[in-house]
Design a protein around this motif. Structure first.
Motif, short mmCIF file in Angstrom:
data_model
loop_
_atom_site.label_atom_id
_atom_site.label_comp_id
_atom_site.label_asym_id
_atom_site.label_seq_id
_atom_site.Cartn_x
_atom_site.Cartn_y
_atom_site.Cartn_z
N LEU A 216 0.83 -1.20 0.00
CA LEU A 216 0.00 0.00 0.00
C LEU A 216 0.87 1.26 0.00
N ALA A 217 2.02 1.18 0.65
CA ALA A 217 2.94 2.32 0.62
C ALA A 217 3.44 2.55 -0.80
N TYR A 218 3.77 1.48 -1.51
CA TYR A 218 4.18 1.60 -2.91
C TYR A 218 3.07 2.20 -3.77
N ALA A 219 1.84 1.72 -3.54
CA ALA A 219 0.71 2.21 -4.33
C ALA A 219 0.42 3.69 -4.04
N ALA A 220 0.82 4.16 -2.89
CA ALA A 220 0.66 5.57 -2.55
C ALA A 220 1.79 6.43 -3.09
N GLY A 221 2.76 5.79 -3.75
CA GLY A 221 3.87 6.53 -4.35
C GLY A 221 5.08 6.66 -3.46
N ILE A 222 5.08 5.95 -2.34
CA ILE A 222 6.22 6.01 -1.42
C ILE A 222 7.26 4.97 -1.84
N GLY A 223 8.34 5.43 -2.45
CA GLY A 223 9.41 4.55 -2.87
C GLY A 223 9.19 3.87 -4.21
N ARG A 224 8.07 4.16 -4.87
CA ARG A 224 7.77 3.51 -6.16
C ARG A 224 6.88 4.44 -6.97
N ASP A 225 7.08 4.51 -8.28
CA ASP A 225 6.23 5.39 -9.09
C ASP A 225 5.73 4.71 -10.36
N THR A 226 5.86 3.37 -10.45
CA THR A 226 5.43 2.66 -11.65
C THR A 226 3.93 2.45 -11.70
N PHE A 227 3.30 2.32 -10.54
CA PHE A 227 1.84 2.16 -10.50
C PHE A 227 1.34 2.82 -9.23
N ARG A 228 0.44 3.80 -9.40
CA ARG A 228 -0.06 4.52 -8.25
C ARG A 228 -1.59 4.54 -8.24
N LEU A 229 -2.14 4.38 -7.04
CA LEU A 229 -3.59 4.51 -6.87
C LEU A 229 -3.88 5.96 -6.48
N THR A 230 -4.10 6.80 -7.47
CA THR A 230 -4.37 8.21 -7.24
C THR A 230 -5.81 8.42 -6.80
N ARG A 231 -6.09 9.60 -6.29
CA ARG A 231 -7.42 9.87 -5.73
C ARG A 231 -8.53 9.73 -6.77
N ASP A 232 -8.23 10.11 -8.00
CA ASP A 232 -9.27 10.02 -9.03
C ASP A 232 -9.67 8.58 -9.32
N ALA A 233 -8.81 7.60 -8.93
CA ALA A 233 -9.12 6.19 -9.17
C ALA A 233 -10.00 5.59 -8.08
N LEU A 234 -10.14 6.30 -6.96
CA LEU A 234 -10.88 5.76 -5.82
C LEU A 234 -12.37 5.98 -5.99
N VAL A 235 -12.90 5.39 -7.02
CA VAL A 235 -14.31 5.52 -7.37
C VAL A 235 -14.90 4.12 -7.57
N VAL A 236 -15.99 3.84 -6.90
CA VAL A 236 -16.65 2.55 -7.08
C VAL A 236 -17.35 2.56 -8.44
N ASP A 237 -16.97 1.63 -9.30
CA ASP A 237 -17.52 1.54 -10.64
C ASP A 237 -18.16 0.17 -10.83
N ALA A 238 -19.47 0.16 -10.99
CA ALA A 238 -20.19 -1.11 -11.10
C ALA A 238 -19.71 -1.93 -12.29
N GLY A 239 -19.37 -1.26 -13.39
CA GLY A 239 -18.89 -1.97 -14.57
C GLY A 239 -17.56 -2.67 -14.31
N ASP A 240 -16.65 -1.98 -13.64
CA ASP A 240 -15.36 -2.58 -13.31
C ASP A 240 -15.52 -3.73 -12.33
N LEU A 241 -16.40 -3.54 -11.36
CA LEU A 241 -16.64 -4.61 -10.39
C LEU A 241 -17.13 -5.87 -11.09
N ARG A 242 -18.09 -5.69 -12.01
CA ARG A 242 -18.63 -6.83 -12.74
C ARG A 242 -17.57 -7.49 -13.61
N GLU A 243 -16.73 -6.67 -14.25
CA GLU A 243 -15.74 -7.23 -15.16
C GLU A 243 -14.66 -8.00 -14.40
#
Length: 485
Positions: A216-243
């Motif tokens: 989770l620290a890596y995903a927050a950008g601490i020590g890693r920048d290849t994949f980050r869970l930015t604030r705009d991604a923190l959205v519940v999406d029914a289509g993504d959940l189903r897929e």
């Protein structure tokens, strides 16, 4: 050393890129398996019953792992396809929704398992002397399952993006925690009491928590920048959940049907071979789990490569990735099987030096029988990567239904004495043929070889029918069968 440029995944030399991606994953999985082997190593110095108690819980743990697969691998495949199509926002959003799926589905299963662990173990037909110890171990492991599920799902997003070193870092941190915690909690040190078998489970739980915090620290950008869970991604999406569920559910089903057979097979081993047979099966299962690590690493890397190439509209390159990975693994596993066959006795002595003479003899036999099927076992993983990367995850489910239920289990039933009736989870099986616990060992090898040959034939058929070009179109990458590598 193992850095892979994002463009190389869809444009670099297939063999080299696949190995570069797989190397950290192989190391990561070795560390992961070492985390599990720590239990066997220390408990093997407690007693044969301690090893057998954990062995009885292994199939149930793996069955629980089937639930984790739904979100973890489903998310990996979708993130890879979106990353290949340059949809970074969509990849991050899928990652967040995949983590939500992981938390929800594992909690729904883990809570009742932890609450009714003793009843579950007794359904397995466990010896009353082992039931209480096994239940205590299983309850703790089940209680922290959601933690591990979320962590694995987020780790798989780094794998899908091509940053396989991140998951290696996380696993190393986890196993270091377990290496210290396991002997401390099993035997007791200073003011820390000796918990025995339960201490092994507590150590595993602590290592899982450490892994989650790290990734989770890596995903927050601490020590890693290849994949980050930015604030705009923190959205519940029914289509993504189903897929995520649609892609991952067949893989969870695949894992579930295979592990249910393993649950039943452990019961057969207990009836046919007693504590010595269960201990031997446990040693073999632990070693086989370690042996398949290279194949699992190549499979994970191949799924990411295949998904990204399909998203980028390169179906021929996706097919070639599958073939190169399978050929590499089969050749490597020929050598690995030879080593295990020759040094089976030394391996058994290293893992469980306090086995009885009968337990050691059965362990050596099972290790040698397993070694014969290693090339087929490894090749199966990489062939399935081709289907999974193309979102043809139902193939994995059907393949394991045939492998485990039509081949392995019927042969294993022959181990049960003709005068006994086996039952597990309330399921009754007719008396067997009295072939002894050795029949279970051979059932594993025969099913591995038959499964690989059948899957290889179907892969050839599916690729002739345009599996990869069709998957590229569905992934949004377009492409045709004539695309260059």
């Amino acid at each position: 050393m193992f850095d892979v440029d994002g463009d190389a995944i869809t444009d670099g030399p297939v063999g080299r890129v696949l190995l570069l991606l797989a190397a950290p994953l192989v190391a990561q999985n070795l560390v992961y398996v070492a985390n599990a082997l720590v239990d066997t190593f220390w408990l093997g110095r407690v007693s044969e019953d301690a090893v057998a108690a954990v062995g009885l819980s292994l199939p149930v743990q793996s069955l629980l792992g089937a639930v984790v697969v739904v979100a973890a691998v489903g998310t990996q495949i979708l993130v890879a396809q979106r990353a290949g199509g340059d949809d970074e926002a969509g990849a991050r959003r899928v990652a967040f929704n995949g983590a939500l799926v992981a938390l929800a589905v594992t909690a729904a299963v883990a809570v009742p398992v932890a609450a009714f662990a003793e009843e579950l173990v007794r359904f397995l037909g466990a010896d009353p002397a082992l039931a209480g110890t096994t239940a205590a171990y299983l309850a703790i492991v089940a209680a922290v399952l959601p933690v591990g599920a979320v962590g694995e799902t987020v780790e798989n997003c780094f794998t899908a993006r091509g940053d396989t070193r991140a998951v290696l870092h996380v696993s190393v941190a986890s196993v270091l925690v377990n290496l210290v915690a396991a002997p401390t909690l099993i035997f007791g040190v200073g003011p820390v009491p000796a918990f025995g078998v339960a201490g092994a489970a507590l150590a595993t739980a602590l290592s899982g928590v450490a892994g989650l915090l790290h990734v989770l620290a890596y995903a927050a950008g601490i020590g890693r920048d290849t994949f980050r869970l930015t604030r705009d991604a923190l959205v519940v999406d029914a289509g993504d959940l189903r897929e995520v569920v649609a892609v991952g559910l067949p893989l969870g089903g695949q894992r579930g049907v295979s592990e249910l057979v393993r649950v039943l097979v452990v019961g057969l081993v207990a009836v046919a071979g007693g504590a010595a047979g269960v201990a031997a099966y446990t040693v073999g299962a632990r070693v086989a789990t370690l042996a398949i690590v290279p194949a699992l690493g190549v499979q994970q890397a191949a799924q990411s490569m295949i998904g990204q190439n399909l998203g980028a509209g390169a179906p021929r390159r996706a097919r070639r990735t599958t073939l190169v990975g399978t050929g590499t693994v089969v050749v490597g596993f020929l050598a690995l099987g030879a080593v295990q066959f020759l040094f089976a006795g030394a391996i058994a002595d290293l893992l469980a030096p306090d086995l009885t003479p009968t337990g050691r003899s059965l362990s050596v036999l099972y290790l040698r029988v397993l070694a014969v099927s290693y090339p087929a076992l490894g090749g199966t993983y990489t062939l399935l990567a081709g289907f999974n990367g193309a979102s043809r995850t139902r193939t994995s489910l059907v393949a394991d239904l045939i492998k485990y239920w039509a081949i392995r289990f019927p042969i294993a039933v022959a181990a049960v004495p003709a005068t006994a009736t086996f039952g597990a989870f309330g399921l009754a099986v007719a008396p067997g043929l009295g072939w002894g616990v050795e029949a279970v060992f051979w059932a594993v090898t025969v099913s591995n070889v038959a499964g690989f040959l059948g899957l290889g034939a179907y892969f050839a058929f599916a690729t002739r029918r345009g599996m990869f070009p069709t998957a590229a179109e569905r992934a949004g990458g377009g492409g045709t069968a004539e695309d260059d590598d």
